[in-house]
Design a protein around this motif. Structure first.
Motif, PDB file in Angstrom:
ATOM      1  N   ARG A 147      11.723   5.453   8.850  1.00 60.23           N
ATOM      2  CA  ARG A 147      11.177   5.712   7.522  1.00 60.23           C
ATOM      3  C   ARG A 147      12.289   6.305   6.652  1.00 60.23           C
ATOM      4  O   ARG A 147      12.978   7.224   7.102  1.00 60.23           O
ATOM      5  CB  ARG A 147      10.054   6.740   7.680  1.00 60.23           C
ATOM      6  N   ALA A 162       5.564   0.476   2.121  1.00 61.91           N
ATOM      7  CA  ALA A 162       6.445   0.947   1.056  1.00 61.91           C
ATOM      8  C   ALA A 162       7.636   1.736   1.591  1.00 61.91           C
ATOM      9  O   ALA A 162       8.602   1.982   0.873  1.00 61.91           O
ATOM     10  CB  ALA A 162       5.655   1.824   0.095  1.00 61.91           C
ATOM     11  N   ASP A 163       7.568   2.152   2.867  1.00 61.94           N
ATOM     12  CA  ASP A 163       8.576   3.096   3.376  1.00 61.94           C
ATOM     13  C   ASP A 163       9.845   2.456   3.908  1.00 61.94           C
ATOM     14  O   ASP A 163      10.672   3.127   4.540  1.00 61.94           O
ATOM     15  CB  ASP A 163       7.943   3.990   4.442  1.00 61.94           C
ATOM     16  N   PRO A 193       0.840  -1.200   0.000  1.00 59.73           N
ATOM     17  CA  PRO A 193       0.000   0.000   0.000  1.00 59.73           C
ATOM     18  C   PRO A 193       0.878   1.254   0.000  1.00 59.73           C
ATOM     19  O   PRO A 193       1.854   1.313   0.747  1.00 59.73           O
ATOM     20  CB  PRO A 193      -0.780  -0.088   1.322  1.00 59.73           C
ATOM     21  N   GLU A 213       4.270   8.180  -1.444  1.00 63.22           N
ATOM     22  CA  GLU A 213       5.550   7.481  -1.267  1.00 63.22           C
ATOM     23  C   GLU A 213       6.446   7.651  -2.491  1.00 63.22           C
ATOM     24  O   GLU A 213       7.244   6.767  -2.810  1.00 63.22           O
ATOM     25  CB  GLU A 213       5.304   5.978  -1.024  1.00 63.22           C
ATOM     26  N   THR A 266       5.101   9.788   8.305  1.00 65.56           N
ATOM     27  CA  THR A 266       4.036   8.850   8.648  1.00 65.56           C
ATOM     28  C   THR A 266       2.660   9.450   8.358  1.00 65.56           C
ATOM     29  O   THR A 266       2.469  10.661   8.431  1.00 65.56           O
ATOM     30  CB  THR A 266       4.125   8.427  10.132  1.00 65.56           C
ATOM     31  N   ASN A 267       1.716   8.587   7.995  1.00 65.21           N
ATOM     32  CA  ASN A 267       0.365   9.047   7.700  1.00 65.21           C
ATOM     33  C   ASN A 267      -0.500   9.082   8.957  1.00 65.21           C
ATOM     34  O   ASN A 267      -1.692   9.328   8.896  1.00 65.21           O
ATOM     35  CB  ASN A 267      -0.280   8.124   6.670  1.00 65.21           C
ATOM     36  N   TRP A 268       0.125   8.725  10.089  1.00 65.97           N
ATOM     37  CA  TRP A 268      -0.652   8.639  11.321  1.00 65.97           C
ATOM     38  C   TRP A 268      -0.429   9.853  12.201  1.00 65.97           C
ATOM     39  O   TRP A 268       0.660  10.386  12.279  1.00 65.97           O
ATOM     40  CB  TRP A 268      -0.247   7.387  12.102  1.00 65.97           C
ATOM     41  N   HIS A 285       0.846   5.551   0.029  1.00 60.93           N
ATOM     42  CA  HIS A 285       0.193   6.861   0.075  1.00 60.93           C
ATOM     43  C   HIS A 285       1.283   7.913   0.208  1.00 60.93           C
ATOM     44  O   HIS A 285       1.969   7.961   1.223  1.00 60.93           O
ATOM     45  CB  HIS A 285      -0.786   6.926   1.248  1.00 60.93           C
ATOM     46  N   ASP A 343      -2.802   4.641  -3.034  1.00 60.68           N
ATOM     47  CA  ASP A 343      -4.026   4.999  -2.328  1.00 60.68           C
ATOM     48  C   ASP A 343      -4.252   6.517  -2.390  1.00 60.68           C
ATOM     49  O   ASP A 343      -4.081   7.221  -1.400  1.00 60.68           O
ATOM     50  CB  ASP A 343      -3.906   4.501  -0.875  1.00 60.68           C
ATOM     51  N   GLN A 379      10.272   0.615   6.382  1.00 59.10           N
ATOM     52  CA  GLN A 379      10.360   0.424   7.831  1.00 59.10           C
ATOM     53  C   GLN A 379      10.369  -1.071   8.132  1.00 59.10           C
ATOM     54  O   GLN A 379      10.795  -1.493   9.194  1.00 59.10           O
ATOM     55  CB  GLN A 379       9.187   1.104   8.533  1.00 59.10           C
TER      56      GLN A 379
HETATM   57  N1  UDP Z   1      -0.814   4.023   3.599  1.00 59.95           N
HETATM   58  C1  UDP Z   1      -1.836   3.897   2.661  1.00 59.95           C
HETATM   59  N2  UDP Z   1      -2.952   4.690   2.806  1.00 59.95           N
HETATM   60  C2  UDP Z   1      -3.105   5.577   3.826  1.00 59.95           C
HETATM   61  C3  UDP Z   1      -2.061   5.657   4.781  1.00 59.95           C
HETATM   62  C4  UDP Z   1      -0.936   4.860   4.645  1.00 59.95           C
HETATM   63  O1  UDP Z   1      -1.748   3.111   1.717  1.00 59.95           O
HETATM   64  O2  UDP Z   1      -4.119   6.272   3.867  1.00 59.95           O
HETATM   65  C5  UDP Z   1       0.409   3.191   3.446  1.00 59.95           C
HETATM   66  C6  UDP Z   1       1.724   3.967   3.502  1.00 59.95           C
HETATM   67  O3  UDP Z   1       2.105   4.467   2.230  1.00 59.95           O
HETATM   68  C7  UDP Z   1       2.704   2.923   4.023  1.00 59.95           C
HETATM   69  C8  UDP Z   1       1.823   2.076   4.940  1.00 59.95           C
HETATM   70  O4  UDP Z   1       0.473   2.303   4.537  1.00 59.95           O
HETATM   71  O5  UDP Z   1       3.224   2.106   2.983  1.00 59.95           O
HETATM   72  C9  UDP Z   1       2.013   2.441   6.405  1.00 59.95           C
HETATM   73  O6  UDP Z   1       1.768   3.822   6.590  1.00 59.95           O
HETATM   74  P1  UDP Z   1       2.685   4.740   7.511  1.00 59.95           P
HETATM   75  O7  UDP Z   1       4.121   4.517   7.187  1.00 59.95           O
HETATM   76  O8  UDP Z   1       2.175   6.134   7.374  1.00 59.95           O
HETATM   77  O9  UDP Z   1       2.339   4.185   8.953  1.00 59.95           O
HETATM   78  P2  UDP Z   1       3.345   3.905  10.172  1.00 59.95           P
HETATM   79  O10 UDP Z   1       4.462   3.061   9.626  1.00 59.95           O
HETATM   80  O11 UDP Z   1       3.813   5.235  10.614  1.00 59.95           O
HETATM   81  O12 UDP Z   1       2.504   3.181  11.170  1.00 59.95           O
END
Ligand code: UDP
Ligand code: MG
Length: 312
Positions: A202, A96-97, A8, A12, A207-209, A10, A41, A99
């Motif tokens: 990352r 995708a990031d 997924p 990236e 982050t998207n959160w 978003h 997304d 992590q």
């Molecule tokens: N992502 C997505 N849609 C969203 C938010 C996040 O597809 O609305 C993807 C984002 O690109 C990443 C993964 O979900 O590949 C995890 O997101 P993020 O890194 O923001 O979350 P964290 O690792 O901080 O929990």
């Protein structure tokens, strides 16, 4: 086709090629045994342009597919779309990031190859690089959901998983609109092998959160897998009913001046509790409404793939 990898994405744009190179490097001895399914997304940046470049790369012999959503539908919708596309005997979900290191997938594959009684390998974060308050809030969430839900959640279990086709197929059959994949994995069952992993920083982007999104996500999880909040109103109602009767008896016997003050207090208390529970009930009603509307979880704007090299 052995392995389908769902990614997924978003916003990236800077991570697409980095991810691909790292994945390719980890899988250099596994050529043509996997397909990569990127889901854009509703990114606001050039993520899909980067994906197009990746798919159109001449020397590319890997199986790459990229879907782009018409808007941002959320990671849950992106994972669902990926699951529907996946054709492999093994299916993997990875961010995708970077992590989550793609090389860990190789360890997961080894486990599923060797341990036939397991159907899923789930990576859990043993120490996440985040502040203590966040860790405490997440622990509390898992405590609440585990004590109220019909299925059990493992603390720190991520969406980073590898599982057999049968697991993917059973997840797709669940028709609910509000999808909370962590709970769905527990719900469908199957034997899960847990492996700890270190979350990397990352590489690009952010982050998207944020706190509000996390709270919303936690409420989503509780509403999806627990009916306890609905029943709470009954428990509280009974408690207030019994308390008020006791209060009435005491007030009659003692004839206290304080009585009027307390009466107002109880009236306001009862009113607020009633409103809170009407609110909780409304949350469930809103979800029923969403389910009844049965709108799709996502809308695909375009699809590209190395397989057909065509564009819809
Ligand atoms: N992502 C997505 N849609 C969203 C938010 C996040 O597809 O609305 C993807 C984002 O690109 C990443 C993964 O979900 O590949 C995890 O997101 P993020 O890194 O923001 O979350 P964290 O690792 O901080 O929990
Ligand atoms: Mg991340």
């Amino acid at each position: 086709m052995k392995l389908s990898v769902i990614i997924p994405c978003h916003n990236e744009e800077k991570n697409i090629f980095l991810f691909y190179d790292e994945f390719k490097n980890a899988f250099k001895y596994y050529k043509n045994t996997f397909e990569l399914i990127f889901i854009d997304d509703g990114s606001k940046d050039n993520t899909f342009k980067e994906l197009k470049k990746l798919v159109e790369k001449k020397e590319n012999i890997d199986n790459i597919k990229a879907l782009s959503f018409s808007r941002n539908f959320g990671k849950e919708a992106a994972m669902y779309a990926g699951l529907k596309e996946a054709k492999g005997d093994y299916v993997c979900i990875i961010d995708a990031d970077l992590q989550q290191k793609p090389s860990i997938i190789l360890d997961m594959i080894k486990i599923l190859d060797k341990e036939k009684e397991y159907d899923c390998v789930c990576a859990y974060q043993n120490n996440r690089k985040e502040n203590r308050l966040m860790t405490k809030i997440k622990r509390t969430f898992y405590k609440i959901i585990n004590s109220t839900s019909e299925v059990k959640f493992v603390t720190g279990a991520s969406d980073f998983r590898l599982f057999r086709k049968s697991v993917a197929e059973s997840i797709i059959t669940l028709g609910e609109h509000h999808r909370f994949l962590k709970g769905i994995f527990s719900y469908v069952g199957f034997n899960t092998f847990y492996i700890p992993y270190e979350v990397e920083e990352r590489v690009n982007g952010k982050t998207n959160w944020n706190f509000t999104k996390l709270v919303k996500y936690a409420i989503d999880g509780i509403l999806s897998f627990s009916n306890l909040p609905l029943k709470l109103s009954l428990y509280f109602g009974n408690f207030i009913f019994i308390s008020s009767i006791i209060y009435l008896i005491v007030a009659l016997i003692l004839k206290l001046e304080i009585v009027t003050t307390l009466m107002f207090f109880f009236i306001f208390l009862s009113l607020s509790i009633i409103l809170i529970f009407i609110g909780i009930t409304n949350l469930y009603i809103a979800r029923i409404y969403d389910e009844v509307k049965s709108r799709p979880n996502y809308i695909i704007r375009s699809t590209i793939s190395t397989e057909k090299n065509n564009k819809k």
